[in-house]
Design an enzyme around this catalytic site. Structure first.
Site, PDB file in Angstrom:
ATOM      1  N   SER A 181      39.291  26.404  33.504  1.00  0.00           N
ATOM      2  CA  SER A 181      40.220  27.532  33.633  1.00  0.00           C
ATOM      3  C   SER A 181      39.403  28.809  33.576  1.00  0.00           C
ATOM      4  O   SER A 181      38.470  28.903  32.775  1.00  0.00           O
ATOM      5  CB  SER A 181      41.225  27.554  32.468  1.00  0.00           C
ATOM      6  N   TYR A 203      47.307  33.738  31.921  1.00  0.00           N
ATOM      7  CA  TYR A 203      46.390  32.936  31.095  1.00  0.00           C
ATOM      8  C   TYR A 203      47.128  32.407  29.866  1.00  0.00           C
ATOM      9  O   TYR A 203      47.110  31.197  29.598  1.00  0.00           O
ATOM     10  CB  TYR A 203      45.210  33.809  30.685  1.00  0.00           C
ATOM     11  N   ARG A 209      34.086  40.536  29.188  1.00  0.00           N
ATOM     12  CA  ARG A 209      34.279  40.323  27.754  1.00  0.00           C
ATOM     13  C   ARG A 209      33.337  41.247  26.980  1.00  0.00           C
ATOM     14  O   ARG A 209      32.277  41.647  27.483  1.00  0.00           O
ATOM     15  CB  ARG A 209      34.077  38.846  27.417  1.00  0.00           C
ATOM     16  N   LEU A 245      38.231  21.882  29.995  1.00  0.00           N
ATOM     17  CA  LEU A 245      37.914  23.311  29.838  1.00  0.00           C
ATOM     18  C   LEU A 245      38.152  24.097  31.115  1.00  0.00           C
ATOM     19  O   LEU A 245      37.977  25.317  31.127  1.00  0.00           O
ATOM     20  CB  LEU A 245      36.444  23.486  29.409  1.00  0.00           C
ATOM     21  N   TYR A 284      52.468  14.328  26.810  1.00  0.00           N
ATOM     22  CA  TYR A 284      51.741  13.098  27.170  1.00  0.00           C
ATOM     23  C   TYR A 284      51.508  12.242  25.924  1.00  0.00           C
ATOM     24  O   TYR A 284      51.577  11.017  25.973  1.00  0.00           O
ATOM     25  CB  TYR A 284      50.394  13.434  27.846  1.00  0.00           C
TER      26      TYR A 284
HETATM   27  P1  NAD Z   1      34.180  30.133  32.164  1.00  0.00           P
HETATM   28  O1  NAD Z   1      34.930  30.941  33.148  1.00  0.00           O
HETATM   29  O2  NAD Z   1      32.745  30.444  31.959  1.00  0.00           O
HETATM   30  O3  NAD Z   1      34.309  28.587  32.475  1.00  0.00           O
HETATM   31  C1  NAD Z   1      35.445  28.019  33.076  1.00  0.00           C
HETATM   32  C2  NAD Z   1      34.963  26.974  34.074  1.00  0.00           C
HETATM   33  O4  NAD Z   1      36.105  26.332  34.658  1.00  0.00           O
HETATM   34  C3  NAD Z   1      34.164  27.592  35.211  1.00  0.00           C
HETATM   35  O5  NAD Z   1      32.969  26.862  35.419  1.00  0.00           O
HETATM   36  C4  NAD Z   1      35.093  27.475  36.422  1.00  0.00           C
HETATM   37  O6  NAD Z   1      34.411  27.407  37.635  1.00  0.00           O
HETATM   38  C5  NAD Z   1      35.880  26.219  36.072  1.00  0.00           C
HETATM   39  N1  NAD Z   1      37.168  26.128  36.737  1.00  0.00           N
HETATM   40  C6  NAD Z   1      38.161  27.054  36.801  1.00  0.00           C
HETATM   41  N2  NAD Z   1      39.203  26.579  37.504  1.00  0.00           N
HETATM   42  C7  NAD Z   1      38.874  25.317  37.902  1.00  0.00           C
HETATM   43  C8  NAD Z   1      39.541  24.311  38.657  1.00  0.00           C
HETATM   44  N3  NAD Z   1      40.770  24.494  39.160  1.00  0.00           N
HETATM   45  N4  NAD Z   1      38.886  23.139  38.879  1.00  0.00           N
HETATM   46  C9  NAD Z   1      37.652  22.923  38.390  1.00  0.00           C
HETATM   47  N5  NAD Z   1      36.973  23.848  37.654  1.00  0.00           N
HETATM   48  C10 NAD Z   1      37.586  25.025  37.404  1.00  0.00           C
HETATM   49  O7  NAD Z   1      34.992  30.279  30.776  1.00  0.00           O
HETATM   50  P2  NAD Z   1      34.577  29.809  29.320  1.00  0.00           P
HETATM   51  O8  NAD Z   1      34.496  30.994  28.463  1.00  0.00           O
HETATM   52  O9  NAD Z   1      33.448  28.870  29.372  1.00  0.00           O
HETATM   53  O10 NAD Z   1      35.900  29.025  28.879  1.00  0.00           O
HETATM   54  C11 NAD Z   1      35.992  27.617  29.017  1.00  0.00           C
HETATM   55  C12 NAD Z   1      37.308  27.133  28.456  1.00  0.00           C
HETATM   56  O11 NAD Z   1      37.401  27.477  27.071  1.00  0.00           O
HETATM   57  C13 NAD Z   1      38.520  27.732  29.154  1.00  0.00           C
HETATM   58  O12 NAD Z   1      39.517  26.742  29.282  1.00  0.00           O
HETATM   59  C14 NAD Z   1      38.975  28.800  28.188  1.00  0.00           C
HETATM   60  O13 NAD Z   1      40.358  29.026  28.283  1.00  0.00           O
HETATM   61  C15 NAD Z   1      38.588  28.212  26.836  1.00  0.00           C
HETATM   62  N6  NAD Z   1      38.358  29.276  25.867  1.00  0.00           N
HETATM   63  C16 NAD Z   1      37.216  30.020  25.892  1.00  0.00           C
HETATM   64  C17 NAD Z   1      37.054  31.041  24.983  1.00  0.00           C
HETATM   65  C18 NAD Z   1      35.809  31.893  24.939  1.00  0.00           C
HETATM   66  O14 NAD Z   1      35.725  32.830  24.130  1.00  0.00           O
HETATM   67  N7  NAD Z   1      34.790  31.638  25.749  1.00  0.00           N
HETATM   68  C19 NAD Z   1      38.057  31.318  24.037  1.00  0.00           C
HETATM   69  C20 NAD Z   1      39.215  30.561  24.068  1.00  0.00           C
HETATM   70  C21 NAD Z   1      39.348  29.527  24.982  1.00  0.00           C
END
Ligand code: NAD
Length: 321
Positions: A78, A148, A189, A76, A162
């Site tokens: 990102s 993104y 958001r 996750l 992979y």
């Molecule tokens: P968020 O920003 O709250 O969480 C992302 C986490 O990743 C954070 O804790 C951040 O510190 C960590 N991170 C970022 N880059 C990093 C790196 N290089 N190494 C280690 N940690 C790293 O976002 P979220 O909403 O919790 O989203 C989590 C995942 O779910 C993401 O990959 C996002 O693309 C995906 N996603 C979320 C949603 C949503 O609506 N929340 C929708 C589609 C996809």
């Protein structure tokens, strides 16, 4: 996932922390890897225990080593909100490319199942509605959101490679807009923005005329969908989201009503390449995973508002009414 050992990258973020919590409660041993770019140790501090939960500060863009067996890697890590990835464009591309490669290498080395948290943003500003998994998307590769969208599209491609080249047991979940407790009020958001503005009595800022639509899935439902995918053998990609579609203006008005706020609605400029519509077709998730969202939007918003009310009160930002 009972009594298994799992790695959650980005586990200190919004969605990752709920996933860690759910896995931990099911009895899994959880290793959470995060660099705290957009997440916080505070999101998982309640899970800290002697053995079953470990939080490791590390950047996934460097190769990652986790000692011992691993059954599942949930990737996750990102930045996810437009405010965050526009502030960290290169970091977002690095997380999607190098970060995904290192997480895949870990899964490959351990013989673990790998679950990629992809996104509805791979569909861009979609020309097909609702969006099915077979739709290839409409992404501007040099637009501001591409850091993104294209990072996630690359992640999906790499995950597929992979699987094909190394036989890694991979799965791709395309997550649609998810909301709930632990989102940051300032992450840009719609739900956290509207809820915190309504609670503070500030104008609720709606982009454009608010006629663009979104489909909002409560975080518990999203986590359930991710786990359903992790448990089986399906490679995906599979959409996980709530097909109930509402306009951004209707969302703002609903939040204002539920909060009991008198905040005015203020219309502000629309970001470039902001998608016009967003609604998942979740029939694949229903048939293959037996999953469907259960929490109605009103109920999910009530839970989220209750959490934000507590948070903002504790931080002294709200005066109890
Ligand atoms: P968020 O920003 O709250 O969480 C992302 C986490 O990743 C954070 O804790 C951040 O510190 C960590 N991170 C970022 N880059 C990093 C790196 N290089 N190494 C280690 N940690 C790293 O976002 P979220 O909403 O919790 O989203 C989590 C995942 O779910 C993401 O990959 C996002 O693309 C995906 N996603 C979320 C949603 C949503 O609506 N929340 C929708 C589609 C996809």
């Amino acid at each position: 996932m009972r009594a298994r050992r799992v790695v959650v990258t980005g586990g200190a973020g919004f969605l990752g922390s709920h996933l860690c919590e759910r896995l931990f409660r099911e009895g899994a041993e959880v290793v959470c890897l995060d660099n705290f770019l957009t997440g916080s140790p505070r999101n998982v501090e309640h899970l800290a225990g002697p053995d079953a939960f470990r939080l490791v500060e590390c950047d996934l863009t460097d190769p990652v080593h986790v000692p011992g067996e691993v059954d599942v890697v949930f990737h996750l890590a990102s930045a996810a909100s437009p405010v965050d990835y526009l502030r960290h464009p290169v970091e977002t591309l690095r997380a999607g490319s190098l970060g995904t490669m290192h997480a895949l290498d870990l899964a490959r080395l351990k013989g673990a199942r790998f679950v990629l948290a992809s996104t509805s943003e791979v569909y861009g500003d979609p020309l097909e509605h609702p969006q099915r998994e077979g739709y290839w998307g409409n992404v501007n590769p040099v637009g501001p959101r591409s850091v993104y969208d294209e990072a996630k599209r690359f992640s999906e491609s790499l995950t597929t490679a992979y699987r094909g080249s190394y036989g890694t047991d991979t799965a791709i979940v395309r997550i649609f807009n998810t909301y709930g407790p632990r989102m940051r009020p300032c992450d840009g958001r719609a739900v956290p923005t509207f809820v915190s503005q309504a609670l503070r009595g500030e104008p609720i800022t709606v982009a454009g005329n608010g006629g663009q639509t979104r489909s909002l899935c409560y975080v518990d439902d999203t986590v359930e969908g991710i786990l359903a995918l992790a448990r089986g053998e399906f490679a995906g990609p599979v959409n996980i989201g709530n097909p109930t579609e509402l306009t951004v203006l209707a969302l703002a008005e609903t939040v204002r009503h539920l909060v009991g706020s008198e905040s005015p609605i203020r219309f502000v400029g629309r970001p470039l390449d902001d998608p016009e519509v967003r609604r998942p077709d979740v029939s694949l998730a229903a048939s293959v995973l037996g999953w469907r969202p259960r929490v109605e939007v009103i109920e999910g918003l009530r839970r989220t508002i209750a959490w934000f009310t507590r948070e903002l009160s504790e931080s002294g930002e709200l005066i109890p009414r």
